[in-house]
Write a protein that holds these residues in place. Structure first.
Motif, short mmCIF file in Angstrom:
data_model
loop_
_atom_site.label_atom_id
_atom_site.label_comp_id
_atom_site.label_asym_id
_atom_site.label_seq_id
_atom_site.Cartn_x
_atom_site.Cartn_y
_atom_site.Cartn_z
N ILE A 1 1.56 -10.80 -4.54
CA ILE A 1 2.37 -11.36 -3.46
C ILE A 1 1.75 -11.02 -2.11
CG2 ILE A 1 4.63 -11.28 -2.32
CD1 ILE A 1 5.83 -10.62 -5.09
N ALA A 2 1.37 -9.76 -1.93
CA ALA A 2 0.82 -9.32 -0.65
C ALA A 2 -0.51 -10.01 -0.34
CB ALA A 2 0.64 -7.81 -0.66
N GLY B 1 -8.66 1.64 -3.39
CA GLY B 1 -7.81 0.48 -3.15
C GLY B 1 -6.85 0.70 -2.00
N LEU B 2 -6.31 1.91 -1.91
CA LEU B 2 -5.38 2.24 -0.83
C LEU B 2 -6.06 2.13 0.53
CD1 LEU B 2 -2.65 3.40 0.17
CD2 LEU B 2 -3.62 5.68 -0.18
N ILE B 3 -7.25 2.70 0.64
CA ILE B 3 -7.99 2.63 1.90
C ILE B 3 -8.31 1.18 2.25
CG2 ILE B 3 -10.17 3.22 3.03
CD1 ILE B 3 -8.21 5.55 2.83
N ALA C 1 0.83 -1.21 0.00
CA ALA C 1 0.00 0.00 0.00
C ALA C 1 0.86 1.26 0.00
CB ALA C 1 -0.93 -0.01 1.22
N ALA C 2 1.87 1.29 0.90
CA ALA C 2 2.69 2.49 1.04
C ALA C 2 3.68 2.67 -0.10
CB ALA C 2 3.46 2.43 2.37
N GLY C 3 4.19 1.57 -0.64
CA GLY C 3 5.23 1.67 -1.65
C GLY C 3 4.73 1.73 -3.08
#
Length: 230
Positions: free
Chosen positions: A123-124, A186-188, A48-50
């Protein structure tokens, strides 16, 4: 590329089935489950962060970001309420099914951004879906005696992954502000998954240093994957 997104959903789907198969034959101890949750949370947080966050910030559409993010918050809070009120196997299956559908949608959105983002999200989410497979099997094991039926129900649920990815298929062709809104959504969804599900459940068992360290191991693993993939 969306064909690739659909095909990549088979990887986390297989992980869920493997997790369910393991759970019906050997119940993992609470420390092992907590370690898996910490590790998965670290990987998802890094994704999410990267990957998603920089994409949202560099698109320069603050209004679309706010709207997409607000919708994401509302949807995830509704899912949380549903999970709180879920009673019995049917309630559990409904809540998990919604989670899996959203995961598929997020994966499809990732592939709409770029193959690299989609691969890292695969992957995540594979680790997160693996945990869901363990959870579903453990919960169903209390009311369903047939091991084969438990694995079959899990397999049916993960079919929602490719459905979610297919629902995201048109995203890449939409106007840029709309795409930004989808990325904010998607980020949230990913951040909610980490902070309100994986880590909350992981801390239901007493903290151990090696278990906590698994969060950072997962985070660093995805960073290394990002560097390797380039």
């Amino acid at each position: 590329m969306m064909t690739a997104a659909w095909m990549y959903t088979l990887i986390p789907a297989a992980a869920a089935i493997i997790g369910a198969t393991v759970a019906v034959n050997t119940r993992p101890g609470p420390n092992i489950v907590s370690a898996i949750q910490h590790f998965a949370a670290g990987v998802v947080f890094a994704a999410a962060a990267g990957e998603i966050l920089p994409d949202v910030m560099h698109r320069g559409s603050p209004v679309a970001t706010v709207i997409g993010g607000a919708i994401g918050v509302a949807v995830m809070l509704l899912v949380s309420q549903l999970e709180t009120r879920a009673k019995g196997p049917v309630g559990l299956m409904t809540a998990v099914g919604i989670d899996i559908l959203i995961d598929g949608l997020v994966l499809g959105i990732g592939f709409a951004a770029s193959p690299r983002v989609g691969l890292l999200l695969t992957i995540a989410l594979t680790l997160e879906i693996l945990f869901l497979g363990l959870t579903v099997a453990n919960e169903l094991g209390e009311s369903v005696r047939s091991r084969l039926k438990i694995v079959g129900i899990t397999a049916a649920l993960v079919l929602l992954l490719p459905i979610g990815a297919l629902l995201a298929a048109p995203v890449g062709a939409l106007p840029d502000p709309v795409v930004t809104g989808f990325f904010a959504f998607g980020l949230i969804a990913l951040l909610y998954l980490v902070t309100e599900e994986l880590l909350v459940e992981a801390h239901e068992t007493p903290d151990r240093p090696w278990v906590t360290a698994m969060f950072f191991a997962g985070f660093l693993l995805l960073l290394v994957c990002e560097e390797i993939i380039g």
